[in-house]
Scaffold this motif. Structure first.
Motif, mmCIF file in Angstrom:
data_model
loop_
_atom_site.group_PDB
_atom_site.id
_atom_site.type_symbol
_atom_site.label_atom_id
_atom_site.label_comp_id
_atom_site.label_asym_id
_atom_site.label_seq_id
_atom_site.Cartn_x
_atom_site.Cartn_y
_atom_site.Cartn_z
ATOM 1 N N VAL A 53 -2.398 2.425 0.005
ATOM 2 C CA VAL A 53 -1.179 2.262 0.814
ATOM 3 C C VAL A 53 0.000 2.952 0.122
ATOM 4 C CG1 VAL A 53 0.470 0.608 1.732
ATOM 5 C CG2 VAL A 53 -1.969 0.131 1.868
ATOM 6 N N VAL A 54 0.168 2.682 -1.188
ATOM 7 C CA VAL A 54 1.320 3.243 -1.907
ATOM 8 C C VAL A 54 1.243 4.764 -1.979
ATOM 9 C CG1 VAL A 54 2.512 3.308 -4.117
ATOM 10 C CG2 VAL A 54 1.689 1.146 -3.228
ATOM 11 N N THR A 55 0.071 5.310 -2.307
ATOM 12 C CA THR A 55 -0.021 6.772 -2.422
ATOM 13 C C THR A 55 0.091 7.450 -1.058
ATOM 14 O OG1 THR A 55 -2.429 6.573 -2.466
ATOM 15 C CG2 THR A 55 -1.322 6.883 -4.574
ATOM 16 N N TYR A 56 -0.370 6.757 -0.001
ATOM 17 C CA TYR A 56 -0.231 7.308 1.351
ATOM 18 C C TYR A 56 1.253 7.481 1.700
ATOM 19 C CZ TYR A 56 -1.020 7.944 6.357
ATOM 20 O OH TYR A 56 -1.055 8.456 7.627
ATOM 21 N N LEU A 57 2.022 6.429 1.396
ATOM 22 C CA LEU A 57 3.461 6.489 1.664
ATOM 23 C C LEU A 57 4.123 7.552 0.794
ATOM 24 C CD1 LEU A 57 4.189 2.668 1.912
ATOM 25 C CD2 LEU A 57 3.982 4.296 3.788
ATOM 26 N N LEU A 58 3.710 7.602 -0.482
ATOM 27 C CA LEU A 58 4.271 8.591 -1.415
ATOM 28 C C LEU A 58 4.041 10.009 -0.909
ATOM 29 C CD1 LEU A 58 5.389 9.053 -4.402
ATOM 30 C CD2 LEU A 58 3.017 9.318 -5.038
ATOM 31 N N GLN A 59 2.795 10.274 -0.481
ATOM 32 C CA GLN A 59 2.451 11.606 0.009
ATOM 33 C C GLN A 59 3.290 11.981 1.231
ATOM 34 O OE1 GLN A 59 0.303 13.960 -0.982
ATOM 35 N NE2 GLN A 59 -0.037 15.215 0.829
ATOM 36 N N ASN A 60 3.343 11.070 2.236
ATOM 37 C CA ASN A 60 3.948 11.439 3.513
ATOM 38 C C ASN A 60 5.461 11.315 3.567
ATOM 39 O OD1 ASN A 60 1.683 12.281 5.150
ATOM 40 N ND2 ASN A 60 0.946 10.199 4.827
ATOM 41 N N TYR A 61 6.040 10.495 2.672
ATOM 42 C CA TYR A 61 7.489 10.315 2.736
ATOM 43 C C TYR A 61 8.235 10.907 1.539
ATOM 44 C CZ TYR A 61 6.476 7.510 6.756
ATOM 45 O OH TYR A 61 6.034 7.117 7.987
ATOM 46 N N VAL A 62 7.498 11.299 0.480
ATOM 47 C CA VAL A 62 8.182 11.922 -0.652
ATOM 48 C C VAL A 62 7.674 13.349 -0.896
ATOM 49 C CG1 VAL A 62 8.750 11.744 -3.102
ATOM 50 C CG2 VAL A 62 8.525 9.668 -1.728
ATOM 51 N N LEU A 63 6.370 13.475 -1.144
ATOM 52 C CA LEU A 63 5.850 14.786 -1.554
ATOM 53 C C LEU A 63 5.943 15.825 -0.445
ATOM 54 C CD1 LEU A 63 2.690 13.792 -3.656
ATOM 55 C CD2 LEU A 63 5.009 14.183 -4.423
ATOM 56 N N THR A 73 -1.803 15.384 -7.777
ATOM 57 C CA THR A 73 -2.710 14.790 -8.766
ATOM 58 C C THR A 73 -1.928 14.015 -9.816
ATOM 59 O OG1 THR A 73 -4.087 16.717 -8.416
ATOM 60 C CG2 THR A 73 -4.655 15.306 -10.262
ATOM 61 N N ILE A 74 -0.886 14.648 -10.366
ATOM 62 C CA ILE A 74 -0.117 14.019 -11.434
ATOM 63 C C ILE A 74 0.561 12.747 -10.943
ATOM 64 C CG2 ILE A 74 1.775 14.345 -13.071
ATOM 65 C CD1 ILE A 74 1.202 17.259 -13.112
ATOM 66 N N SER A 75 1.246 12.852 -9.773
ATOM 67 C CA SER A 75 2.008 11.681 -9.333
ATOM 68 C C SER A 75 1.079 10.544 -8.923
ATOM 69 C CB SER A 75 2.949 12.061 -8.191
ATOM 70 O OG SER A 75 2.226 12.639 -7.146
ATOM 71 N N PHE A 76 -0.050 10.868 -8.297
ATOM 72 C CA PHE A 76 -0.971 9.808 -7.879
ATOM 73 C C PHE A 76 -1.504 9.037 -9.079
ATOM 74 C CE2 PHE A 76 -2.589 10.835 -3.346
ATOM 75 C CZ PHE A 76 -1.293 11.017 -2.939
ATOM 76 N N ILE A 77 -1.911 9.761 -10.121
ATOM 77 C CA ILE A 77 -2.519 9.061 -11.253
ATOM 78 C C ILE A 77 -1.473 8.204 -11.968
ATOM 79 C CG2 ILE A 77 -2.339 10.985 -12.922
ATOM 80 C CD1 ILE A 77 -5.277 8.581 -12.767
ATOM 81 N N ALA A 141 -6.045 4.208 7.318
ATOM 82 C CA ALA A 141 -6.250 4.466 5.895
ATOM 83 C C ALA A 141 -6.436 3.165 5.129
ATOM 84 C CB ALA A 141 -5.069 5.244 5.322
ATOM 85 N N THR A 142 -5.644 2.143 5.495
ATOM 86 C CA THR A 142 -5.760 0.850 4.814
ATOM 87 C C THR A 142 -7.126 0.224 5.067
ATOM 88 O OG1 THR A 142 -3.426 0.593 5.334
ATOM 89 C CG2 THR A 142 -4.536 -1.307 4.404
ATOM 90 N N VAL A 143 -7.547 0.244 6.346
ATOM 91 C CA VAL A 143 -8.854 -0.326 6.680
ATOM 92 C C VAL A 143 -9.962 0.436 5.960
ATOM 93 C CG1 VAL A 143 -10.504 -0.683 8.547
ATOM 94 C CG2 VAL A 143 -8.101 -1.196 8.906
ATOM 95 N N TYR A 144 -9.819 1.765 5.940
ATOM 96 C CA TYR A 144 -10.827 2.591 5.267
ATOM 97 C C TYR A 144 -10.913 2.247 3.782
ATOM 98 C CZ TYR A 144 -13.099 6.731 3.336
ATOM 99 O OH TYR A 144 -13.933 7.559 2.644
ATOM 100 N N ALA A 145 -9.739 2.093 3.138
ATOM 101 C CA ALA A 145 -9.719 1.780 1.709
ATOM 102 C C ALA A 145 -10.351 0.421 1.441
ATOM 103 C CB ALA A 145 -8.283 1.795 1.188
ATOM 104 N N LEU A 146 -9.998 -0.549 2.263
ATOM 105 C CA LEU A 146 -10.540 -1.897 2.069
ATOM 106 C C LEU A 146 -12.061 -1.886 2.271
ATOM 107 C CD1 LEU A 146 -9.718 -4.785 1.436
ATOM 108 C CD2 LEU A 146 -9.535 -5.210 3.875
ATOM 109 N N ALA A 147 -12.511 -1.200 3.329
ATOM 110 C CA ALA A 147 -13.942 -1.159 3.607
ATOM 111 C C ALA A 147 -14.695 -0.439 2.489
ATOM 112 C CB ALA A 147 -14.196 -0.471 4.947
ATOM 113 N N THR A 148 -14.094 0.648 1.972
ATOM 114 C CA THR A 148 -14.715 1.355 0.862
ATOM 115 C C THR A 148 -14.890 0.423 -0.332
ATOM 116 O OG1 THR A 148 -13.662 3.390 1.570
ATOM 117 C CG2 THR A 148 -14.497 3.339 -0.669
ATOM 118 N N ALA A 149 -13.837 -0.364 -0.593
ATOM 119 C CA ALA A 149 -13.891 -1.287 -1.726
ATOM 120 C C ALA A 149 -14.954 -2.358 -1.508
ATOM 121 C CB ALA A 149 -12.530 -1.923 -1.937
ATOM 122 N N VAL A 150 -15.082 -2.816 -0.253
ATOM 123 C CA VAL A 150 -16.126 -3.801 0.038
ATOM 124 C C VAL A 150 -17.509 -3.180 -0.183
ATOM 125 C CG1 VAL A 150 -17.195 -5.183 1.856
ATOM 126 C CG2 VAL A 150 -14.724 -5.153 1.622
ATOM 127 N N GLY A 151 -17.653 -1.920 0.237
ATOM 128 C CA GLY A 151 -18.907 -1.209 0.004
ATOM 129 C C GLY A 151 -19.205 -1.098 -1.478
#
Lengths: 199, 193
Positions: A53-63, A73-77, A141-151
């Motif tokens: 969620v945080v990196t999605y917002l960072l990408q679309n509203y800042v970068l 890569t640098i900012s995400f890590i 994206a949030t649902v995808y991330a959560l589902a990936t984590a469940v997987g």
């Protein structure tokens, strides 16, 4: 309906460990016991969803508005590392019991490539879930991330269960330890291939 | 330890894949063929040598408490450089390796060498260490890729050796785990006594 396809696809069809090979180090490292595997999966679940969620917002509203996508890569890590630290501090203060359970796994998560991998995929790749290829919106994206984590958790728990039984068996000396674990994971991946045409 | 043994220890004695068990994700994911494995190995080698050199140069000036984030920034910078160079000069390779190029940042080999070796040793030694470990990694990835390619599509380095179809499962996910497991057995039998 689309969300159902996202969930099925991320958990079973494109399982993050067994078909995308992300997060193998903790998968092999902390899957000796069911209880530690459970703790690790919980911590990963929490951090992946939050980080995406945080990196999605960072990408679309800042970068993107500033035209500095090359810093991705640098900012995400850095954001992920800071986030993990923050989760640790908040958890320590607000929920000591949860901190006790997840605590030792949190610092390890910064270098778990699942977190960075999922964060980068959702902002750079186009996905096809039933419909045509498109970039995910924030909810997807949030649902995808959560589902990936469940997987991730699912694969981890099945694997830890198998390894607990394996340790009681008589394995040939040359195969003991990591080699037999890898071969077990291979057979598990073979089983997961059966889901290939599900979604 | 002399310069030569710093360089050679990464090849077999401290081989990152078979002995240290580091960097498993790219090892399994990108070795669908010998060439892909080799490209991934060389990409990691590039980052490893440069980040080792830079980190060993700045390590004395970095406060102990912030050293890990500082190392990660250095590594991420070189990974970004690599990403752009690969996009410009070898776009086909970049497309095949895909996500695993930015993920070199979280490859435990790179951070591991920074912390265990480069932060305590002079620049030249760190470069040699990075070169040795990087070549060891490249070597194991190429071997793993070669075996998978041979079994999976009956070819080596893209050249068809035996006509016909191979066993597809070895190119797909399960083959990666199983072949790496058995290669590890062979490696342990030969080199570990």
């Amino acid at each position: 309906m689309e969300y159902l396809i996202i969930i099925l696809s991320a958990i079973l069809v494109n399982n993050v460990v067994l078909s995308q090979f992300l997060g193998i180090c903790p998968f092999l490292g902390v899957s000796n016991k069911l209880s530690t595997a459970f703790g690790m999966s919980g911590a990963v679940c929490f951090v992946i969803t939050l980080a995406t969620v945080v990196t999605y917002l960072l990408q679309n509203y800042v970068l993107v508005p500033l035209g500095i996508e090359f810093l991705q890569t640098i900012s995400f890590i850095l954001v992920i590392a800071a986030l993990v630290q923050m989760v640790e501090i908040v958890l320590k203060k607000t929920s000591p019991s949860l901190y006790q359970a997840l605590g030792i796994f949190l610092p390890l998560i910064t270098t778990n490539c699942t977190v960075l991998g999922v964060a980068i995929s959702v902002v750079t790749k186009q996905f096809t879930f039933g419909g045509e290829a498109h970039m995910l919106n924030l909810a997807e994206a949030t649902v995808y991330a959560l589902a990936t984590a469940v997987g991730y958790g699912l694969a981890m728990l099945i694997f830890a269960g198998i390894r607990e039984r394996l340790s009681a068996n008589n394995v040939p000396a040359a195969l003991r330890g990591i080699p037999i674990a890898l071969i077990t994971a291979g057979i598990l991946a073979l089983a997961f291939m059966g889901f290939a045409n599900l979604a | 330890m002399n310069k030569f043994s710093i360089f050679t220890k990464g090849l077999i004695k401290e081989n990152p894949t078979f002995v240290l068990l580091l960097g498993m994700c790219p090892t399994l994911a990108t070795t669908t063929s010998a060439l892909n494995g080799m490209s991934m190995g060389l990409a990691t080698l590039f980052v490893l040598v440069l980040s080792n050199m830079a980190i060993s140069a700045v390590a004395p000036y970095v406060p102990d408490k912030v050293r890990i984030p500082a190392y990660i920034v250095v590594i991420a910078t070189f990974v970004t450089v690599l990403e752009f160079m690969m996009k410009a000069f070898t776009p086909a390779v970049y497309d095949t390796l895909g996500l695993f190029i930015p993920l070199i940042v979280v490859n435990c080999i790179v951070l591991g060498r920074a912390e265990a070796f480069a932060s305590k040793n002079p620049v030249l030694d760190s470069a040699l260490d990075g070169l040795g470990i990087g070549l060891g990694f490249t070597l194991s990835l190429t071997v793993l890729g070669l075996v998978r390619e041979l079994l999976g599509s009956l070819s080596a380095f893209g050249l068809k050796i035996i006509p016909g179809d191979g066993i597809l499962a070895f190119v797909l996910a399960p083959g990666a785990f199983i072949i790496l497991g058995y290669l590890m057995v062979v490696f342990n039998k030969i080199f570990k006594k």
